[in-house]
Design a protein around this motif. Structure first.
Motif, mmCIF file in Angstrom:
data_model
loop_
_atom_site.group_PDB
_atom_site.id
_atom_site.type_symbol
_atom_site.label_atom_id
_atom_site.label_comp_id
_atom_site.label_asym_id
_atom_site.label_seq_id
_atom_site.Cartn_x
_atom_site.Cartn_y
_atom_site.Cartn_z
ATOM 1 N N ARG A 1 0.829 -1.193 0.000
ATOM 2 C CA ARG A 1 0.000 0.000 0.000
ATOM 3 C C ARG A 1 0.872 1.254 0.000
ATOM 4 O O ARG A 1 0.668 2.182 -0.778
ATOM 5 C CB ARG A 1 -0.910 0.023 1.236
ATOM 6 N N ASN A 2 1.875 1.264 0.889
ATOM 7 C CA ASN A 2 2.692 2.462 1.026
ATOM 8 C C ASN A 2 3.530 2.742 -0.211
ATOM 9 O O ASN A 2 3.705 3.896 -0.600
ATOM 10 C CB ASN A 2 3.572 2.363 2.269
ATOM 11 N N SER A 3 4.018 1.693 -0.838
ATOM 12 C CA SER A 3 4.819 1.972 -2.039
ATOM 13 C C SER A 3 3.907 2.487 -3.150
ATOM 14 O O SER A 3 4.294 3.351 -3.934
ATOM 15 C CB SER A 3 5.653 0.758 -2.449
ATOM 16 N N LEU A 4 2.648 1.995 -3.180
ATOM 17 C CA LEU A 4 1.696 2.526 -4.161
ATOM 18 C C LEU A 4 1.366 3.990 -3.856
ATOM 19 O O LEU A 4 1.312 4.822 -4.763
ATOM 20 C CB LEU A 4 0.419 1.674 -4.165
ATOM 21 N N LEU A 5 1.212 4.294 -2.565
ATOM 22 C CA LEU A 5 0.929 5.688 -2.186
ATOM 23 C C LEU A 5 2.055 6.617 -2.642
ATOM 24 O O LEU A 5 1.814 7.707 -3.148
ATOM 25 C CB LEU A 5 0.737 5.803 -0.665
ATOM 26 N N ARG A 6 3.305 6.134 -2.489
ATOM 27 C CA ARG A 6 4.443 6.968 -2.905
ATOM 28 C C ARG A 6 4.439 7.197 -4.412
ATOM 29 O O ARG A 6 4.698 8.291 -4.883
ATOM 30 C CB ARG A 6 5.751 6.309 -2.460
ATOM 31 N N GLU A 7 4.103 6.144 -5.145
ATOM 32 C CA GLU A 7 4.033 6.292 -6.613
ATOM 33 C C GLU A 7 2.963 7.296 -7.010
ATOM 34 O O GLU A 7 3.157 8.127 -7.895
ATOM 35 C CB GLU A 7 3.717 4.940 -7.275
ATOM 36 N N LEU A 8 1.817 7.207 -6.332
ATOM 37 C CA LEU A 8 0.712 8.123 -6.655
ATOM 38 C C LEU A 8 1.097 9.562 -6.335
ATOM 39 O O LEU A 8 0.775 10.493 -7.062
ATOM 40 C CB LEU A 8 -0.550 7.734 -5.864
ATOM 41 N N HIS A 9 1.850 9.708 -5.241
ATOM 42 C CA HIS A 9 2.316 11.031 -4.845
ATOM 43 C C HIS A 9 3.295 11.581 -5.871
ATOM 44 O O HIS A 9 3.218 12.741 -6.274
ATOM 45 C CB HIS A 9 2.958 10.954 -3.457
ATOM 46 N N GLU A 10 4.172 10.705 -6.352
ATOM 47 C CA GLU A 10 5.142 11.115 -7.362
ATOM 48 C C GLU A 10 4.457 11.602 -8.624
ATOM 49 O O GLU A 10 4.927 12.497 -9.301
ATOM 50 C CB GLU A 10 6.053 9.940 -7.711
ATOM 51 N N LYS A 11 3.330 10.986 -8.933
ATOM 52 C CA LYS A 11 2.573 11.399 -10.114
ATOM 53 C C LYS A 11 1.880 12.742 -9.916
ATOM 54 O O LYS A 11 1.285 13.285 -10.842
ATOM 55 C CB LYS A 11 1.521 10.340 -10.454
ATOM 56 N N GLY A 12 1.925 13.226 -8.677
ATOM 57 C CA GLY A 12 1.363 14.552 -8.409
ATOM 58 C C GLY A 12 -0.120 14.549 -8.100
ATOM 59 O O GLY A 12 -0.776 15.583 -8.177
ATOM 60 N N TYR A 13 -0.672 13.383 -7.701
ATOM 61 C CA TYR A 13 -2.104 13.323 -7.403
ATOM 62 C C TYR A 13 -2.465 13.988 -6.069
ATOM 63 O O TYR A 13 -3.591 14.400 -5.860
ATOM 64 C CB TYR A 13 -2.604 11.866 -7.374
ATOM 65 N N PHE A 14 -1.487 14.020 -5.149
ATOM 66 C CA PHE A 14 -1.767 14.682 -3.868
ATOM 67 C C PHE A 14 -0.495 15.247 -3.257
ATOM 68 O O PHE A 14 0.612 14.934 -3.711
ATOM 69 C CB PHE A 14 -2.496 13.749 -2.893
ATOM 70 N N SER A 15 -0.680 16.070 -2.214
ATOM 71 C CA SER A 15 0.428 16.840 -1.639
ATOM 72 C C SER A 15 1.335 15.983 -0.754
ATOM 73 O O SER A 15 0.990 14.860 -0.393
ATOM 74 C CB SER A 15 -0.152 17.974 -0.794
ATOM 75 N N ASP A 16 2.467 16.570 -0.371
ATOM 76 C CA ASP A 16 3.394 15.920 0.564
ATOM 77 C C ASP A 16 2.688 15.606 1.874
ATOM 78 O O ASP A 16 2.864 14.549 2.462
ATOM 79 C CB ASP A 16 4.585 16.850 0.877
ATOM 80 N N GLU A 17 1.902 16.585 2.291
ATOM 81 C CA GLU A 17 1.230 16.430 3.580
ATOM 82 C C GLU A 17 0.259 15.249 3.536
ATOM 83 O O GLU A 17 0.219 14.425 4.453
ATOM 84 C CB GLU A 17 0.485 17.726 3.914
ATOM 85 N N THR A 18 -0.528 15.167 2.454
ATOM 86 C CA THR A 18 -1.460 14.050 2.310
ATOM 87 C C THR A 18 -0.705 12.731 2.302
ATOM 88 O O THR A 18 -1.146 11.752 2.902
ATOM 89 C CB THR A 18 -2.278 14.201 1.010
ATOM 90 N N LEU A 19 0.462 12.727 1.663
ATOM 91 C CA LEU A 19 1.243 11.487 1.629
ATOM 92 C C LEU A 19 1.631 11.066 3.032
ATOM 93 O O LEU A 19 1.408 9.921 3.430
ATOM 94 C CB LEU A 19 2.503 11.652 0.768
ATOM 95 N N SER A 20 2.179 11.998 3.820
ATOM 96 C CA SER A 20 2.642 11.579 5.148
ATOM 97 C C SER A 20 1.460 11.164 6.034
ATOM 98 O O SER A 20 1.569 10.203 6.807
ATOM 99 C CB SER A 20 3.494 12.670 5.812
ATOM 100 N N LEU A 21 0.338 11.868 5.884
ATOM 101 C CA LEU A 21 -0.842 11.464 6.661
ATOM 102 C C LEU A 21 -1.344 10.099 6.205
ATOM 103 O O LEU A 21 -1.720 9.256 7.014
ATOM 104 C CB LEU A 21 -1.962 12.493 6.519
ATOM 105 N N SER A 22 -1.321 9.877 4.886
ATOM 106 C CA SER A 22 -1.825 8.611 4.342
ATOM 107 C C SER A 22 -0.988 7.435 4.804
ATOM 108 O O SER A 22 -1.507 6.359 5.105
ATOM 109 C CB SER A 22 -1.834 8.658 2.814
ATOM 110 N N LEU A 23 0.336 7.657 4.856
ATOM 111 C CA LEU A 23 1.219 6.573 5.276
ATOM 112 C C LEU A 23 0.965 6.182 6.733
ATOM 113 O O LEU A 23 1.238 5.059 7.148
ATOM 114 C CB LEU A 23 2.691 6.988 5.091
ATOM 115 N N GLU A 24 0.430 7.149 7.495
ATOM 116 C CA GLU A 24 0.149 6.895 8.911
ATOM 117 C C GLU A 24 -1.161 6.138 9.125
ATOM 118 O O GLU A 24 -1.417 5.596 10.194
ATOM 119 C CB GLU A 24 0.050 8.227 9.686
ATOM 120 N N GLU A 25 -2.028 6.149 8.129
ATOM 121 C CA GLU A 25 -3.348 5.519 8.309
ATOM 122 C C GLU A 25 -3.211 4.025 8.577
ATOM 123 O O GLU A 25 -2.441 3.348 7.892
ATOM 124 C CB GLU A 25 -4.220 5.740 7.055
ATOM 125 N N PRO A 26 -3.939 3.527 9.554
ATOM 126 C CA PRO A 26 -3.836 2.092 9.839
ATOM 127 C C PRO A 26 -4.548 1.258 8.777
ATOM 128 O O PRO A 26 -5.416 1.766 8.066
ATOM 129 C CB PRO A 26 -4.545 1.953 11.190
#
Ligand SMILES: [Zn+2]
Length: 716
Positions: free
Chosen positions: A210-235
């Motif tokens: 999940r987290n590596s997919l989130l990073r890829e999506l972030h790299e594509k510019g779909y969401f902000s840095d902040e959303t990424l760090s919050l998303s990675l924290e989600e259980p």
């Protein structure tokens, strides 16, 4: 040249033949789906598993953006650019598989996965070739959007969870279009190997993916840095959640395998279920085990809250019974329909005095709730106090067959027997009705009034007086006021069936109609189970939860005419006073005041006998041709000799009213002297079966006579 042409044609023919043979057909055409029920805005009320035990929601055309982006990033980056197969990734996968010596991974496009999901075959090289051909054919037939939605609706998410929507509810407790990026990414990863990676096992691997997919999506510019760090924290999600379960009785009856949108408003539904649950816990301690409530929006006619029985959280025997849709004895709950209909036809005016003297009803004498007779009561008061005896007199004047057919026209489907089977008891609970239909019939009166909806009761003036009469609090002594913090202004009626088996309350405002039924599904009566004390407070608690509105506006229809203030009839030339009020047009055909003669007001002796007890201002007329009258029985009655507890025959009590309290009266049964009375003119007799005439004579030679028939066999 020729040979080459043959070969070319053969190849084309072979491909075409193969294409026909391998054509995918309509994918998932034989797959069963869950039964899904939503509220008026598409919010999920409840669902049932599909026939094969899977949570598989009916396909939806829409795939939420976050899930689509996450899925394509993870599974098929070139989905929108390939023709169903992606040669580059296929070759890559093939090389990988050859190296590993078995089929390990992918290379499958979303389109190929749709084919595989619908065919459900093994993953072999041969199958993969068939899938590839079919994938291309599917792309020719369907849009990319459709193929994506087919995938989302049928992908496995572990256990018996199939499809994005079911997964979204089971793992995250909300619809798929409300998923966060982390949640969408989790669900994008899951179908890849649902049996190996599951929220319940291999959580580390799932989290990593999940987290590596989130990073890829972030790299594509779909969401902000902040959303990424919050998303990675989600259980990650834990054990699957139960699906919402509101209006469970509607869900239980919904058409199988499809999405049904109802008129229910989910927030109101939740509130009503809470209220009903609270009261039903309390009632259960008193032996009242079933409680149902319905709310109808009078403007739209939609049922906006439906609680078929108590609250869904309670597990008890009989809870499954949708008591709101079961026929039950109606008690007094149908009286407003008679009052309104009789006024609409000019049989009564709003304040016409209705007889309240003993009446014989097919061998049975109905009583008012308080066991009193009032002699004569204005119609609207008889309704608001829910008096039984005047209702019986009124029904006799209106006609049982006509009332029976009126109730059917108002939507009561359960009065299947012949009118004569019910007789006059029809107005006192001799028939059965469902809470659903009775509440709808009350709403029908309001809708007829506020928006001219077609309904058998359509005279606005009559309806207005009905609402006004029902606005007056009836029998306040029966209400347990501790339960009611404040009373919402409403037109309301209660009903209690014989033996305290059914307690009804229906309340109307211009906006809403609320119906409540309490009792036991099995039919056991409970002392104290009355409409006013049990169902009334629940009805008011529900009304209080609804938005406050205006009261009914006075109608502009009808006519203005003078009535006699004492009798409520149209003013006659003998009536000393008149009062001008709004009346239904049919009023002009009604009977003028029959009680004023030569300026004095005189009720017939039987009515007078009871009336004067409650009206000290009433003066018994000195000179009147009618000195006495039988109170019981009425002429033409059929009487049954009651049987005593020990089996012996009891007596019938005959009653007479005399205008002169001190008069002596001599009684004769079939011309044979049977006794004399003074002050209280009651005489107990046991006449033989057959036809009889009873004659009473006083000292001045005035007589009163009554004929009746005595039948054999009787009740206690
Ligand atoms: Zn009068």
């Amino acid at each position: 040249m020729k040979r080459r042409r043959v070969i070319t044609l053969s190849v084309i023919g072979f491909i075409l033949l193969g294409a026909i043979l391998m054509s995918p057909g309509r994918p998932f055409s034989d797959v069963p789906y869950s039964t899904v029920v939503t509220d008026c805005e598409g919010e999920l009320l409840g669902a049932k598993t599909a026939a094969d035990g899977q949570w598989r929601f009916p396909p939806s055309e829409n795939v939420p953006e976050r899930f689509e982006k996450a899925l394509l990033q993870f599974e098929d980056k070139h989905f929108y650019h390939h023709p169903g197969v992606n040669p580059v990734s296929m070759v890559r996968a093939l090389v990988g598989n050859i190296r590993a010596g078995k089929v390990t991974s992918g290379g499958s496009t979303i389109t190929m996965q749709v084919i595989r999901l619908s065919r459900g075959r093994e993953r072999t090289v041969k199958q993969k070739i068939i899938e590839s051909v079919q994938a291309v054919l599917l792309e020719i037939r369907y849009s990319k959007k459709k193929i994506l939605s087919l995938y989302a609706s049928h992908a496995p998410f572990g256990g018996n969870v199939v499809g994005l929507e079911a997964a979204s509810w089971r793992y995250f407790g909300r619809p798929s279009d409300e998923l966060s990026w982390a949640e969408a990414a989790t669900l994008a990863v899951l179908p890849n190997a649902p049996s190996e990676i599951h929220p319940g096992k291999n959580r580390d691997l799932l989290l990593q993916k999940r987290n590596s997919l989130l990073r890829e999506l972030h790299e594509k510019g779909y969401f902000s840095d902040e959303t990424l760090s919050l998303s990675l924290e989600e259980p990650l999600p834990d054990a699957p959640l139960p699906l919402p379960s509101y209006a469970s009785h509607i869900v239980a009856k919904a058409p199988e395998g499809v999405v049904t949108r109802t008129g229910i408003r989910i927030n109101l539904q939740k509130q009503i279920e809470q209220i009903v649950g609270r009261y039903s816990d309390d009632f259960a301690t008193r032996g009242i085990n079933d409680l149902a409530a319905i709310v109808i929006d009078n403007t739209t006619g939609e049922t906006i809250a439906y609680c078929g029985n108590s609250s869904p959280g309670r597990i008890r025997q009989g809870m499954q019974v949708d008591i709101a849709d079961s026929p039950r004895s109606t008690g007094s709950i149908l009286k407003p329909f008679l009052f309104s209909a009789a006024m609409q036809e000019g049989i009564i005016l709003p304040y016409t005095l209705i007889k309240d003297v003993p009446v014989n009803m097919d061998g049975f004498s109905p009583q008012n709730f308080d066991q009193q007779f009032y002699g004569a009561v204005p119609a609207s008061e008889a309704l608001s106090r829910s008096l039984n005896v005047p209702a019986v007199h009124l029904l006799r004047a209106y006609g049982v067959p006509k009332f029976h057919s009126l109730l059917k026209d108002c939507g009561l489907s359960t009065l299947r027997k012949d009118p004569s089977w019910y007789g006059l008891s029809l107005i006192l609970g001799g028939g059965e009705g469902k809470l659903t239909e009775i509440t709808r019939a009350y709403s029908g009166m309001v809708r007829s009034y506020i928006i001219d909806e077609k309904f058998p009761l359509s005279d606005k003036v009559s309806l207005w007086y009905t609402f006004e009469a029902l606005k007056d609090v009836n029998r306040p002594d029966e209400l347990d006021w501790r339960y009611i913090p404040s009373l919402r202004k409403a037109a309301w009626k209660t009903g209690t069936s014989y033996g305290f088996r059914d307690a009804w309350a229906v309340g109307m405002t211009p906006e809403y109609t609320v119906g409540v039924w309490a009792g036991n599904a099995g039919g056991q009566g409970v002392p104290g189970l009355t409409g006013a004390s049990v169902s009334g407070p629940v009805m008011f608690a529900i009304l209080n939860a609804l938005p406050l509105g205006e009261w009914f506006r006075e109608p502009s229809e009808g006519i203005f005419a003078e009535i006699c203030p004492l009798s409520g009839h149209l003013r006659s030339p003998d009536c000393p006073e008149g009062k001008e009020i709004r009346l239904p047009s049919a009023a002009m055909e009604s009977e003028p005041c029959p009680y004023h003669n030569g300026g004095s007001f005189a009720l017939p002796p039987a009515m007078e006998w009871f009336y004067k007890k409650y009206h000290p201002e009433y003066e018994v007329p000195k000179a009147s041709p009618r000195r006495m009258e039988f109170i019981y029985p009425e002429s033409g009655s059929e009487l049954t000799i009651p049987r005593q507890m020990d089996g012996s025959e009891g007596k019938i009590v005959f009653e007479l009213a005399h205008r002169d309290p001190s008069a002596t009266v001599w009684w004769h049964l079939d011309e044979e002297y049977v006794g004399e009375t003074r002050f209280v003119h009651n005489l107990s007799l046991t006449p033989s079966p057959g036809r009889h005439t009873l004659v009473a004579v006083d000292a001045s030679g005035h007589t009163a006579a009554v004929s009746f028939v005595v039948k054999t066999g009787g009740r206690f």
